[in-house]
Design an enzyme around this catalytic site. Structure first.
Site, PDB file in Angstrom:
ATOM      1  N   LYS A  12       0.874  -1.249   0.118  1.00 44.08           N
ATOM      2  CA  LYS A  12       0.036  -0.196   0.196  1.00 44.08           C
ATOM      3  C   LYS A  12       0.940   1.268   0.115  1.00 44.08           C
ATOM      4  O   LYS A  12       1.982   1.100  -0.556  1.00 44.08           O
ATOM      5  CB  LYS A  12      -0.964   0.145   1.282  1.00 44.08           C
ATOM      6  CG  LYS A  12      -1.870  -1.293   1.314  1.00 44.08           C
ATOM      7  CD  LYS A  12      -2.993  -1.291   2.228  1.00 44.08           C
ATOM      8  CE  LYS A  12      -3.581  -2.823   2.262  1.00 44.08           C
ATOM      9  NZ  LYS A  12      -4.820  -2.767   2.863  1.00 44.08           N
ATOM     10  N   HIS A  95      -8.738  -3.085  -5.947  1.00 43.59           N
ATOM     11  CA  HIS A  95      -8.576  -3.221  -4.380  1.00 43.59           C
ATOM     12  C   HIS A  95      -9.697  -2.319  -3.824  1.00 43.59           C
ATOM     13  O   HIS A  95     -10.108  -1.315  -4.394  1.00 43.59           O
ATOM     14  CB  HIS A  95      -7.298  -2.912  -4.098  1.00 43.59           C
ATOM     15  CG  HIS A  95      -7.007  -2.995  -2.612  1.00 43.59           C
ATOM     16  ND1 HIS A  95      -7.551  -2.215  -1.622  1.00 43.59           N
ATOM     17  CD2 HIS A  95      -6.295  -4.016  -2.111  1.00 43.59           C
ATOM     18  CE1 HIS A  95      -7.130  -2.895  -0.355  1.00 43.59           C
ATOM     19  NE2 HIS A  95      -6.426  -3.960  -0.916  1.00 43.59           N
ATOM     20  N   GLU A  97      -9.659  -0.334  -1.380  1.00 47.07           N
ATOM     21  CA  GLU A  97      -9.179   0.757  -1.359  1.00 47.07           C
ATOM     22  C   GLU A  97      -9.295   1.790  -2.431  1.00 47.07           C
ATOM     23  O   GLU A  97      -9.391   3.067  -2.312  1.00 47.07           O
ATOM     24  CB  GLU A  97      -7.917   1.105  -0.481  1.00 47.07           C
ATOM     25  CG  GLU A  97      -7.881   0.572   0.787  1.00 47.07           C
ATOM     26  CD  GLU A  97      -6.819   0.001   1.504  1.00 47.07           C
ATOM     27  OE1 GLU A  97      -5.572  -0.261   1.201  1.00 47.07           O
ATOM     28  OE2 GLU A  97      -7.052  -0.849   2.441  1.00 47.07           O
ATOM     29  N   GLU A 165     -11.555 -10.480  -0.771  1.00 50.68           N
ATOM     30  CA  GLU A 165     -11.155  -9.772   0.357  1.00 50.68           C
ATOM     31  C   GLU A 165     -12.383  -9.030   0.844  1.00 50.68           C
ATOM     32  O   GLU A 165     -12.829  -7.852   0.287  1.00 50.68           O
ATOM     33  CB  GLU A 165      -9.970  -8.406   0.145  1.00 50.68           C
ATOM     34  CG  GLU A 165      -8.839  -9.079  -0.511  1.00 50.68           C
ATOM     35  CD  GLU A 165      -7.798  -7.965  -0.587  1.00 50.68           C
ATOM     36  OE1 GLU A 165      -6.820  -8.395   0.399  1.00 50.68           O
ATOM     37  OE2 GLU A 165      -7.811  -7.158  -1.092  1.00 50.68           O
TER      38      GLU A 165
HETATM   39  P1  PGA Z   1      -4.424  -6.140   5.468  1.00 49.04           P
HETATM   40  O1  PGA Z   1      -4.887  -5.918   4.006  1.00 49.04           O
HETATM   41  O2  PGA Z   1      -3.705  -7.587   5.356  1.00 49.04           O
HETATM   42  O3  PGA Z   1      -3.725  -5.174   6.271  1.00 49.04           O
HETATM   43  O4  PGA Z   1      -5.895  -6.419   6.216  1.00 49.04           O
HETATM   44  C1  PGA Z   1      -5.195  -6.728   2.851  1.00 49.04           C
HETATM   45  C2  PGA Z   1      -5.290  -6.111   1.742  1.00 49.04           C
HETATM   46  O5  PGA Z   1      -5.809  -4.880   1.797  1.00 49.04           O
HETATM   47  O6  PGA Z   1      -4.816  -6.436   0.626  1.00 49.04           O
END
Ligand code: PGA
Length: 249
Positions: A12, A95, A97, A165
């Protein structure tokens, strides 16, 4: 022969120059791993990691997003061609985000997938439901829609990956139950089988609060072919421990 598990670190927006040595340590200590391994650093580190890891081809590099055009007047954006040029072999797309933080609709994710394929990158398409979607019993509907609208027809016959996810499990320390994971993977497998008629066998990954202490169990669940790891991929010992879990499955 079944695919080896695919373990992918998503850094990230983390990582300055010092992070190069983290990647080097991961590469050094994972040479004997039988898993497929990748790190998706911030774009600013791609070229440097590519240079630093040139003698460690067992660690692949990936981008975290790309623009759907190859070039142009898109201030601040990065194209798939540029990621490829900087050393990436894959790219995360859709993703949560990006979907939620940047309001990216599935149609845009699909355009990015096409751009990635054109540039010679393997797309890893992320899907997942929010907590309110799960609580209102809409998980299947959401996953079906995301798969239908984010995966363009051009994927037929190409190598790609899908990462499930649950949005509520990302960065929260919450983890989906075994039943929730099995159920989601069964659905994803069924939808992809129907659509691609078994012509492509994508890696299906799980992501969301994957840690050294749950990685092995997650990989043992039916259908889980790999892990997309956020926070726990930033520290070499944690990520290496997850890689070792993959070697034991
Ligand atoms: P995390 O993130 O392992 O910090 O929960 C996973 C991702 O967003 O790919």
């Amino acid at each position: 022969m079944p695919n080896p598990p695919f373990i992918v670190g998503n850094w990230k927006m983390h990582g300055l120059s010092e992070a190069v040595s983290v990647a080097e340590e991961i590469a050094r200590e994972s040479r004997k791993s039988t898993a497929r391994l990748a790190i998706c650093p911030p774009a600013t580190l791609l070229s440097r990691l590519s240079e630093a890891l040139k003698d460690a081809p067992h660690i692949e590099l990936g981008g975290q997003d790309c623009h759907y055009e190859a070039q142009g007047a898109f201030t601040g954006d990065i194209s798939a061609t540029m990621l490829k040029d900087a050393g990436a072999g894959l790219v995360l797309l859709g993703h949560s985000e990006r979907r939620h933080g940047h309001k990216e609709p599935c149609s845009q994710v699909a355009l990015k997938v096409k751009a990635a394929l054109k540039a010679g990158l393997e797309p890893m398409i992320c899907i997942g439901e929010t907590l309110s979607e799960r609580e209102s019993d809409r998980t299947h509907e959401v996953l079906r829609r995301q798969l239908r609208d984010s995966l363009p027809a051009e994927l037929e016959g190409q190598r790609f990956h899908v990462s499930y996810e649950p949005v509520w499990a990302i960065g929260t320390g919450l983890i989906a139950t075994d039943d929730q994971i099995r159920d989601a993977f069964a659905l994803i497998g069924k939808v992809l089988d129907k659509r691609f008629q078994g012509h492509v066998v994508p890696h299906l990954l799980y992501g969301g609060s994957v840690k050294p202490d749950n990685a092995r169990h997650l990989l043992s669940l039916e259908g889980v072919g790999g892990l997309l790891v956020g926070g726990a991929s930033l520290k070499a010992p944690d990520f290496l421990s997850i890689i070792r879990s993959a070697d034991q499955t």
